[in-house]
Write a protein that holds these residues in place. Structure first.
Motif, PDB file in Angstrom:
ATOM      1  N   TRP A 247       0.822  -1.214   0.000  1.00  0.00           N
ATOM      2  CA  TRP A 247       0.000   0.000   0.000  1.00  0.00           C
ATOM      3  C   TRP A 247       0.855   1.262   0.000  1.00  0.00           C
ATOM      4  O   TRP A 247       0.414   2.320  -0.456  1.00  0.00           O
ATOM      5  N   ARG A 248       2.083   1.166   0.478  1.00  0.00           N
ATOM      6  CA  ARG A 248       2.927   2.347   0.625  1.00  0.00           C
ATOM      7  C   ARG A 248       3.347   2.963  -0.709  1.00  0.00           C
ATOM      8  O   ARG A 248       3.793   4.108  -0.740  1.00  0.00           O
ATOM      9  N   LEU A 249       3.223   2.219  -1.807  1.00  0.00           N
ATOM     10  CA  LEU A 249       3.568   2.766  -3.119  1.00  0.00           C
ATOM     11  C   LEU A 249       2.338   3.020  -3.983  1.00  0.00           C
ATOM     12  O   LEU A 249       2.442   3.161  -5.196  1.00  0.00           O
ATOM     13  N   GLY A 250       1.175   3.090  -3.369  1.00  0.00           N
ATOM     14  CA  GLY A 250      -0.005   3.513  -4.118  1.00  0.00           C
ATOM     15  C   GLY A 250       0.164   4.939  -4.615  1.00  0.00           C
ATOM     16  O   GLY A 250       0.722   5.786  -3.916  1.00  0.00           O
ATOM     17  N   ARG A 251      -0.323   5.214  -5.826  1.00  0.00           N
ATOM     18  CA  ARG A 251      -0.239   6.584  -6.337  1.00  0.00           C
ATOM     19  C   ARG A 251      -0.976   7.541  -5.402  1.00  0.00           C
ATOM     20  O   ARG A 251      -0.561   8.686  -5.212  1.00  0.00           O
ATOM     21  N   TYR A 252      -2.077   7.058  -4.821  1.00  0.00           N
ATOM     22  CA  TYR A 252      -2.788   7.814  -3.791  1.00  0.00           C
ATOM     23  C   TYR A 252      -2.816   6.989  -2.513  1.00  0.00           C
ATOM     24  O   TYR A 252      -2.845   5.759  -2.559  1.00  0.00           O
ATOM     25  N   LEU A 253      -2.820   7.680  -1.380  1.00  0.00           N
ATOM     26  CA  LEU A 253      -2.999   7.045  -0.082  1.00  0.00           C
ATOM     27  C   LEU A 253      -4.350   7.477   0.472  1.00  0.00           C
ATOM     28  O   LEU A 253      -4.662   8.675   0.507  1.00  0.00           O
ATOM     29  N   LEU A 254      -5.150   6.506   0.885  1.00  0.00           N
ATOM     30  CA  LEU A 254      -6.497   6.752   1.394  1.00  0.00           C
ATOM     31  C   LEU A 254      -6.520   6.480   2.891  1.00  0.00           C
ATOM     32  O   LEU A 254      -6.130   5.399   3.333  1.00  0.00           O
ATOM     33  N   TYR A 255      -6.961   7.467   3.654  1.00  0.00           N
ATOM     34  CA  TYR A 255      -6.972   7.367   5.117  1.00  0.00           C
ATOM     35  C   TYR A 255      -8.387   7.511   5.663  1.00  0.00           C
ATOM     36  O   TYR A 255      -9.211   8.256   5.107  1.00  0.00           O
ATOM     37  N   THR A 256      -8.619   6.852   6.790  1.00  0.00           N
ATOM     38  CA  THR A 256      -9.730   7.209   7.655  1.00  0.00           C
ATOM     39  C   THR A 256      -9.129   7.800   8.921  1.00  0.00           C
ATOM     40  O   THR A 256      -8.388   7.124   9.649  1.00  0.00           O
ATOM     41  N   LEU A 257      -9.407   9.084   9.142  1.00  0.00           N
ATOM     42  CA  LEU A 257      -8.938   9.799  10.324  1.00  0.00           C
ATOM     43  C   LEU A 257     -10.152  10.103  11.197  1.00  0.00           C
ATOM     44  O   LEU A 257     -11.209  10.499  10.692  1.00  0.00           O
ATOM     45  N   VAL A 258      -9.992   9.933  12.508  1.00  0.00           N
ATOM     46  CA  VAL A 258     -11.114  10.074  13.433  1.00  0.00           C
ATOM     47  C   VAL A 258     -10.765  11.070  14.522  1.00  0.00           C
ATOM     48  O   VAL A 258      -9.668  11.031  15.094  1.00  0.00           O
ATOM     49  N   ARG A 259     -11.696  11.963  14.781  1.00  0.00           N
ATOM     50  CA  ARG A 259     -11.532  12.894  15.901  1.00  0.00           C
ATOM     51  C   ARG A 259     -12.102  12.260  17.160  1.00  0.00           C
ATOM     52  O   ARG A 259     -13.252  11.799  17.164  1.00  0.00           O
ATOM     53  N   PRO A 260     -11.336  12.189  18.241  1.00  0.00           N
ATOM     54  CA  PRO A 260     -11.844  11.584  19.475  1.00  0.00           C
ATOM     55  C   PRO A 260     -13.118  12.257  19.949  1.00  0.00           C
ATOM     56  O   PRO A 260     -13.370  13.428  19.674  1.00  0.00           O
ATOM     57  N   ALA A 261     -13.923  11.507  20.669  1.00  0.00           N
ATOM     58  CA  ALA A 261     -15.212  12.013  21.145  1.00  0.00           C
ATOM     59  C   ALA A 261     -15.000  12.901  22.361  1.00  0.00           C
ATOM     60  O   ALA A 261     -15.262  12.521  23.506  1.00  0.00           O
ATOM     61  N   THR A 262     -14.537  14.120  22.106  1.00  0.00           N
ATOM     62  CA  THR A 262     -14.331  15.105  23.162  1.00  0.00           C
ATOM     63  C   THR A 262     -15.333  16.227  22.989  1.00  0.00           C
ATOM     64  O   THR A 262     -16.174  16.211  22.091  1.00  0.00           O
TER      65      THR A 262
END
Length: 279
Positions: A247-262
């Protein structure tokens, strides 16, 4: 339509007025576009918790991503700074309930403040002059527990691609960024996985998942020559898109980023944006 000599905004961002046709052909034409859309169709339900929540699509371009979410019951707001791109998105999304607003990412805290439980920002940060601050802005728009689907152009993959093409001196000198001029579509701010990890932590976002988009296709000596080859390539991309190290050499990197429940009143501060801090 001929693009201006420089398409950079006052913020130093690359916008796409005058480039909609080239943008569509480059990003969505041929096998590359088919793979991108097919992989997103697989990965978005795997990597996100989706239950019809409202979505802010940042830099929504031609509307493909907004349409995907709208078809699945999400109330979508698409924000796009280019009037030409927004018009094309409106044509593509005709008949679907998608709110369109013409606004750059920097204006969204005023024009679409949320807070949002779901934000998508795909292939946008690499076209901005200050992607680090842009990510902090996106984090500030998220509700506690909210999810950000972030896709960025991978600097490491761009370097590897240049080596494969024989551009050895360019790769060695790390001259990888585009300049945002004329009809060229090399991103001005390609990002590394390490940058996304570090900047996410600064913003108080947790990386819940990552995948590579087009991890094999862009290094082929020639494109697939038959339907069977295309199916085999898609099967490979699907099988290894979340497998380390591929996955590290994908032309694009796709992330799921989450903000903690604060507390929703607590928003992450914008980072210092001097040049040294962006290294």
């Amino acid at each position: 339509m001929t693009a201006p000599a420089s398409s950079l905004s006052a913020h130093g961002d690359r916008h796409f007025d005058g480039l909609a046709d080239k943008f569509a052909a480059s990003l969505y034409g041929g096998v590359r576009g088919e793979l991108r859309l097919a992989l997103l169709d697989q990965l978005l339900p795997e990597m996100l918790e989706l239950h019809g929540q409202p979505l802010l699509d940042v830099g929504g371009g031609l509307g493909q991503l907004a349409g995907w979410f709208a078809e699945r019951g999400h109330a979508v707001t698409l924000a796009e700074p280019s009037g030409e791109m927004l018009a094309r998105a409106g044509e593509f999304l005709a008949g679907q309930e998608v709110r369109l607003i013409q606004a750059p990412l920097q204006a969204l805290p005023e024009q679409a403040p949320g807070p949002w439980s779901l934000i998508a920002c795909h292939a946008v940060l690499e076209w901005l002059g200050d992607p680090r601050t842009a990510l902090a802005t996106l984090a500030g728009l998220l509700a506690p527990g909210g999810q950000l689907s972030l896709m960025v152009f991978n600097r490491d993959a761009l370097r590897f691609s240049n080596v494969v093409k024989g551009n050895l001196e360019k790769a060695l000198a790390d001259r990888l960024e585009g300049r945002g001029e004329r009809l060229r579509l090399t991103p001005i701010s390609p990002l590394t996985h390490a940058q996304v990890e570090a900047w996410s932590a600064e913003c108080g976002l947790a990386v819940r998942g990552v995948a590579g988009i087009r991890i094999f296709n862009d290094y082929l000596r020639q494109p697939p020559q038959s339907d069977a080859d295309r199916e085999a390539l898609l099967a490979l991309e699907r099988r290894y898109c979340r497998v380390d190290p591929h996955w590290r050499l994908g032309r694009y990197l796709l992330y799921t980023l989450v903000r903690p429940a604060t507390s929703p009143e607590t928003r992450p501060p914008l980072p210092d944006t001097d040049k040294e801090s962006q290294a």
